[in-house]
Design a protein around this motif. Structure first.
Motif, PDB file in Angstrom:
ATOM      1  N   ARG A  74     -18.428  -5.487 -41.684  1.00 50.95           N
ATOM      2  CA  ARG A  74     -19.209  -5.921 -42.851  1.00 50.95           C
ATOM      3  C   ARG A  74     -18.291  -6.344 -43.994  1.00 50.95           C
ATOM      4  N   LEU A  75     -17.258  -5.553 -44.266  1.00 53.45           N
ATOM      5  CA  LEU A  75     -16.345  -5.879 -45.363  1.00 53.45           C
ATOM      6  C   LEU A  75     -15.504  -7.115 -45.043  1.00 53.45           C
ATOM      7  N   ALA A  76     -15.180  -7.307 -43.765  1.00 53.64           N
ATOM      8  CA  ALA A  76     -14.420  -8.500 -43.378  1.00 53.64           C
ATOM      9  C   ALA A  76     -15.254  -9.754 -43.595  1.00 53.64           C
ATOM     10  N   ARG A  77     -16.536  -9.683 -43.295  1.00 51.86           N
ATOM     11  CA  ARG A  77     -17.409 -10.838 -43.505  1.00 51.86           C
ATOM     12  C   ARG A  77     -17.522 -11.194 -44.986  1.00 51.86           C
ATOM     13  N   LEU A  78     -17.351 -10.183 -45.839  1.00 52.88           N
ATOM     14  CA  LEU A  78     -17.398 -10.413 -47.283  1.00 52.88           C
ATOM     15  C   LEU A  78     -16.047 -10.844 -47.845  1.00 52.88           C
ATOM     16  N   GLY A  79     -15.006 -10.839 -47.014  1.00 52.22           N
ATOM     17  CA  GLY A  79     -13.677 -11.188 -47.490  1.00 52.22           C
ATOM     18  C   GLY A  79     -12.975 -10.052 -48.207  1.00 52.22           C
ATOM     19  N   VAL A  80     -13.555  -8.860 -48.143  1.00 48.30           N
ATOM     20  CA  VAL A  80     -12.976  -7.703 -48.835  1.00 48.30           C
ATOM     21  C   VAL A  80     -11.784  -7.153 -48.070  1.00 48.30           C
ATOM     22  N   VAL A  81     -11.853  -7.183 -46.752  1.00 45.62           N
ATOM     23  CA  VAL A  81     -10.733  -6.751 -45.910  1.00 45.62           C
ATOM     24  C   VAL A  81     -10.438  -7.846 -44.884  1.00 45.62           C
ATOM     25  N   GLU A  82      -9.278  -7.754 -44.292  1.00 43.03           N
ATOM     26  CA  GLU A  82      -8.918  -8.609 -43.164  1.00 43.03           C
ATOM     27  C   GLU A  82      -8.521  -7.696 -42.016  1.00 43.03           C
ATOM     28  N   SER A  83      -9.065  -7.959 -40.847  1.00 40.31           N
ATOM     29  CA  SER A  83      -8.864  -7.090 -39.686  1.00 40.31           C
ATOM     30  C   SER A  83      -8.167  -7.854 -38.576  1.00 40.31           C
ATOM     31  N   LEU A  84      -7.111  -7.261 -38.056  1.00 31.61           N
ATOM     32  CA  LEU A  84      -6.310  -7.890 -37.010  1.00 31.61           C
ATOM     33  C   LEU A  84      -6.058  -6.891 -35.883  1.00 31.61           C
ATOM     34  N   ARG A  85      -6.024  -7.385 -34.666  1.00 27.40           N
ATOM     35  CA  ARG A  85      -5.631  -6.553 -33.532  1.00 27.40           C
ATOM     36  C   ARG A  85      -4.206  -6.915 -33.151  1.00 27.40           C
ATOM     37  N   ILE A  86      -3.311  -5.963 -33.239  1.00 27.01           N
ATOM     38  CA  ILE A  86      -1.898  -6.193 -32.963  1.00 27.01           C
ATOM     39  C   ILE A  86      -1.677  -6.223 -31.452  1.00 27.01           C
ATOM     40  N   LEU A  87      -0.990  -7.250 -30.976  1.00 26.64           N
ATOM     41  CA  LEU A  87      -0.725  -7.374 -29.542  1.00 26.64           C
ATOM     42  C   LEU A  87       0.361  -6.396 -29.118  1.00 26.64           C
ATOM     43  N   LEU A  88       0.058  -5.609 -28.106  1.00 27.73           N
ATOM     44  CA  LEU A  88       1.024  -4.660 -27.559  1.00 27.73           C
ATOM     45  C   LEU A  88       1.701  -5.252 -26.329  1.00 27.73           C
ATOM     46  N   PRO A  89       2.876  -4.740 -25.983  1.00 19.97           N
ATOM     47  CA  PRO A  89       3.549  -5.218 -24.764  1.00 19.97           C
ATOM     48  C   PRO A  89       2.680  -4.984 -23.538  1.00 19.97           C
ATOM     49  N   PRO A  90       2.853  -5.777 -22.497  1.00 19.69           N
ATOM     50  CA  PRO A  90       2.059  -5.615 -21.265  1.00 19.69           C
ATOM     51  C   PRO A  90       2.136  -4.192 -20.731  1.00 19.69           C
ATOM     52  N   GLY A  91       0.999  -3.673 -20.316  1.00 19.25           N
ATOM     53  CA  GLY A  91       0.949  -2.342 -19.741  1.00 19.25           C
ATOM     54  C   GLY A  91       0.712  -1.234 -20.737  1.00 19.25           C
ATOM     55  N   GLN A  92       0.658  -1.563 -22.045  1.00 24.15           N
ATOM     56  CA  GLN A  92       0.460  -0.532 -23.064  1.00 24.15           C
ATOM     57  C   GLN A  92      -0.959  -0.512 -23.611  1.00 24.15           C
ATOM     58  N   GLY A  93      -1.864  -1.215 -22.961  1.00 22.36           N
ATOM     59  CA  GLY A  93      -3.244  -1.201 -23.403  1.00 22.36           C
ATOM     60  C   GLY A  93      -3.452  -2.065 -24.637  1.00 22.36           C
ATOM     61  N   SER A  94      -4.495  -1.758 -25.382  1.00 22.25           N
ATOM     62  CA  SER A  94      -4.807  -2.534 -26.581  1.00 22.25           C
ATOM     63  C   SER A  94      -4.698  -1.646 -27.814  1.00 22.25           C
ATOM     64  N   ALA A  95      -4.225  -2.213 -28.890  1.00 19.22           N
ATOM     65  CA  ALA A  95      -4.087  -1.481 -30.147  1.00 19.22           C
ATOM     66  C   ALA A  95      -5.424  -1.462 -30.878  1.00 19.22           C
ATOM     67  N   PRO A  96      -5.659  -0.449 -31.696  1.00 25.82           N
ATOM     68  CA  PRO A  96      -6.872  -0.468 -32.515  1.00 25.82           C
ATOM     69  C   PRO A  96      -6.759  -1.574 -33.554  1.00 25.82           C
ATOM     70  N   LEU A  97      -7.875  -1.966 -34.115  1.00 28.89           N
ATOM     71  CA  LEU A  97      -7.848  -2.931 -35.195  1.00 28.89           C
ATOM     72  C   LEU A  97      -7.090  -2.356 -36.391  1.00 28.89           C
ATOM     73  N   HIS A  98      -6.293  -3.197 -37.020  1.00 27.27           N
ATOM     74  CA  HIS A  98      -5.577  -2.846 -38.235  1.00 27.27           C
ATOM     75  C   HIS A  98      -6.247  -3.582 -39.393  1.00 27.27           C
ATOM     76  N   HIS A  99      -6.467  -2.880 -40.496  1.00 29.00           N
ATOM     77  CA  HIS A  99      -7.242  -3.431 -41.600  1.00 29.00           C
ATOM     78  C   HIS A  99      -6.391  -3.501 -42.869  1.00 29.00           C
ATOM     79  N   PHE A 100      -6.472  -4.650 -43.548  1.00 27.70           N
ATOM     80  CA  PHE A 100      -5.694  -4.921 -44.746  1.00 27.70           C
ATOM     81  C   PHE A 100      -6.643  -5.364 -45.860  1.00 27.70           C
ATOM     82  N   ILE A 101      -6.210  -5.236 -47.095  1.00 27.82           N
ATOM     83  CA  ILE A 101      -7.036  -5.703 -48.199  1.00 27.82           C
ATOM     84  C   ILE A 101      -7.143  -7.221 -48.154  1.00 27.82           C
TER      85      ILE A 101
END
Length: 301
Positions: A74-101
């Motif tokens: 909801r906050l990302a849609r408002l431009g209040v935060v920006e959310s990114l998923r950091i790419l991990l090396p192969p075999g390490q699964g997926s990282a949680p979303l990281h959130h920035f102002i």
């Protein structure tokens, strides 16, 4: 008593000063009826501490990780935060979303502070640069430690994380002496413990870690205040080696790490801290018990 520090806006402000009209008043007007006290509090936290993952935001402000994800969407849609998923090396699964102002969040913060947006110093490129920084995992680790303490306080009304300072704020305050990764003040009932945090990733030599303690000793000698240093380690072997190397440290030091957590729900507040210089078989201690190492001139009667 412990080192006196000014209060931080660490709790949601339910009666904020109304923002003054600014050139970006359209953005502020569109958000005025959409942002809750919790949203504005998270904006302030993101500005000072730069980034949080979804699980950390659940620790800080939401009942579940799913609610945290929806809240950030909801906050990302408002431009209040920006959310990114950091790419991990192969075999390490997926990282949680990281959130920035986000840009809108920064404008809200400037309005709350009563300053022109340009004076806030927000630059989107600098904020998003954290996603590529080699220090990202270190910063997320530090923030996770404090977020876990806040989660304990949310479950225990007698506990409270009263202070939480970022690395940058610490550096500005104690420049020339120390450069900790964080500073905190934890209450359980009327008892409080002030502490510095050194988040150890295992990349520095033991000698380098030990050398840092000289600055803490020099600061204690300069202002008369002794504050324990908490060193968070990545493994039990690293912790054991540090404890051996730091025996006889010039300031109180306690070590712990994820491997030491064995009481569900208590996290860093629980009986996980090993005071350096003690026998390896000595039971680990709760964070609040380290209050005995806090000393200031007025304590010495």
């Amino acid at each position: 008593m412990a080192r006196n520090v000014p209060a931080l806006p660490n709790q949601p402000d339910r009666n904020p000063v109304p923002p003054r009209p600014r050139s970006d008043e359209a953005v502020l007007a569109s958000l005025a009826s959409r942002l809750t006290a919790r949203d504005r509090w998270l904006i302030r936290l993101l500005w000072e501490h730069h980034v949080f993952t979804t699980p950390q935001l659940a620790d800080l402000a939401y009942p579940t990780q799913d609610r945290a994800r929806h809240g950030m969407l909801r906050l990302a849609r408002l431009g209040v935060v920006e959310s990114l998923r950091i790419l991990l090396p192969p075999g390490q699964g997926s990282a949680p979303l990281h959130h920035f102002i986000g840009p809108a969040g920064a404008r809200v913060l400037a309005a709350e502070l009563g300053i022109p947006f340009a004076e806030l110093g927000y630059r989107r490129d600098r904020v998003l640069a954290w996603a590529y920084s080699p220090q990202l995992n270190h910063l997320v680790g530090v923030n996770g430690l404090f977020a876990a303490l806040h989660a304990v306080a949310r479950r225990d009304t007698a506990a409270r994380l009263d202070q939480w300072w970022s690395e940058q704020r610490c550096a500005q305050t104690w420049r020339g002496y120390i450069h900790p990764d964080g500073y905190g003040r934890w209450y359980e009932g009327p008892t409080r413990v002030d502490f510095f945090v050194e988040y150890d990733t295992g990349t520095e030599t033991l000698t380098t870690v030990a050398r840092k303690l000289r600055g803490y000793a020099e600061l204690a000698a300069a202002d008369g205040v002794t504050t324990p240093v908490l060193i968070w380690t990545p493994s039990s072997s690293r912790e054991a080696n540090l404890n051996q190397r730091l025996a006889g440290a010039p300031v109180p030091v306690a070590t712990a790490g994820p491997h030491a957590i064995n009481v569900p729900g208590q996290g860093p507040a629980g009986p996980i801290w090993r005071v350096t210089g003690h026998h390896p078989g000595t039971p680990r201690q709760r964070l609040i018990t380290l209050a005995r190492f806090n000393h200031a001139p007025q304590d010495r009667r």
